[in-house]
Enzyme design. Structure first.
Site, PDB file in Angstrom:
ATOM      1  CB  CYS A   1      40.695  40.769  44.979  1.00 27.06           C
ATOM      2  SG  CYS A   1      40.012  39.224  44.354  1.00 27.06           S
TER       3      CYS A   1
ATOM      4  CG  HIS B   1      44.533  37.684  39.792  1.00 25.26           C
ATOM      5  ND1 HIS B   1      43.439  37.114  40.408  1.00 25.26           N
ATOM      6  CD2 HIS B   1      44.792  36.941  38.686  1.00 25.26           C
ATOM      7  CE1 HIS B   1      43.049  36.055  39.711  1.00 25.26           C
ATOM      8  NE2 HIS B   1      43.846  35.936  38.646  1.00 25.26           N
TER       9      HIS B   1
END
Length: 355
Positions: free
Chosen positions: A205, A163
């Site tokens: 991301c 992440h």
């Protein structure tokens, strides 16, 4: 007399240089000379990192294990792969298939397998250990398998998944590494002659933000999403209730599964995997620090361990105690190589037409 000796020496040097140049141009096979000019690395290493834990991040472990299996299939040995996995999904109590991890709902192959060598596991996967690994500043007593023993001739693949956000990647959901810290670590690698060329590959991301601060030479970088974009998952397995693999890694893996050790696929082709209609996010590529044309770089320069080799079938003019035995042995080896099937014996990780 002295003048005559000087003249003879000059003539000998000129003749030697001329002969050497002629030997290089006429006796070395053209394909060999060309390949040497393209590639200067002498060994390959891979650093594969899953930075996130918890069951709902199952796909990140599947991501890194899939890339691990691919580079191992293409020739990089475990001794030159450093695998960091922040959680043990194979033994998670929620896993209905203990000891197994899959990267697709068809459950075609267990990517955890019986021959996975995890070098950093669980809470060993930290920002500090990752930076120490890259820079060669591991603590005293660190096992050899936990060290990145690269040199100035090493081509290094760094793959990160987890992440992330604008300028950072989370580790263990408790700390993060910034793009500036990454750039500083890579700069140290270059200054300490710890790599020849580096492929930086990240699936998270806002992944492109992680290579923005790089200034060191010979770096080719690819990211699953641009700044401001999310990197999305591919598909879910209803039987375990979590996503199996991320989109970018899925399509990168689809490409890598078609690559053979003796194939002719290039890095330019790899950089085009997962177009926007497939990834939904926009794949980012940075090439300004890389001196070679990716269309001339074999993909095995980073994902494999292949050396350009020219097989000479004629006699070799060397001095040996028993030259005939040597030539006979060379011919036997050549016949053996001709009979080899160079296609990999490892099963595909998933059927190409599964989805």
């Amino acid at each position: 007399m002295l003048i005559l000796l000087k003249i003879c020496l000059i003539v000998l040097l000129a003749t030697s240089e001329s002969y050497s140049e002629q030997r290089t141009n006429s006796q070395l096979p053209a394909k060999y000379v060309e390949s040497v000019q393209r590639s200067t690395h002498t060994n390959n290493w891979a650093v594969l990192v899953d930075a996130s834990r918890f069951w709902f991040n199952y796909r990140h472990i599947a991501n890194v294990l899939s890339i691990y299996r691919s580079v191992k299939r293409l020739g990089i040995p475990d001794s030159q792969i450093v695998l960091m996995i922040a959680d043990d999904m194979a033994c998670n109590p929620r896993n209905p298939r203990p000891g197994q991890v899959y990267n697709n709902a068809k459950q075609h192959i267990n990517v955890y397998g019986d021959d996975v060598e995890v070098d950093y596991r669980g809470y060993e996967v930290t920002v500090e250990n990752f930076v120490r690994l890259l820079t060669g500043r591991t603590q005293n007593g660190t096992a050899r398998s936990k060290k990145l023993l690269t040199d100035a001739g090493s081509n290094v693949l760094i793959y990160l998944t987890g992440h992330g956000g604008d300028g950072f990647l989370k580790f263990q959901d408790s700390e993060e590494i910034t793009n500036q810290e990454l750039a500083d670590a890579v700069e140290q690698m270059w200054e300490k002659k710890r790599y020849n060329e580096l492929l930086f590959m990240v699936d998270t991301c806002q992944a492109a933000s992680l290579y923005e601060k790089f200034t060191s030479p010979n770096i080719l970088a690819v990211a699953s999403s641009l700044v401001g974009e999310d990197s999305l998952s591919h598909h879910v397995d209803p039987s375990i209730g979590v996503y199996m693999i991320d989109r970018y890694t899925y399509y990168a893996l689809e490409f890598l599964e078609r690559v053979q050790p003796n194939g002719d696929e290039t890095m330019a082709e790899f950089l085009k995997v997962c177009p926007k209609h497939a990834c939904i996010s926009t794949v980012g590529v940075r090439k300004d620090l890389y001196k070679r044309d990716p269309s001339q770089v074999p993909i095995t320069d980073f994902f494999g361990s292949i050396r350009p080799t020219e097989i000479i079938t004629g006699r070799v003019n060397i001095t040996l105690a028993d030259e005939e035995d040597f030539i006979k042995g060379m011919e036997e080896k050549r016949d053996c190589y001709n009979e080899l099937n160079l296609r990999s014996k490892m099963d595909q990780q998933f059927p190409m037409d599964a989805f």
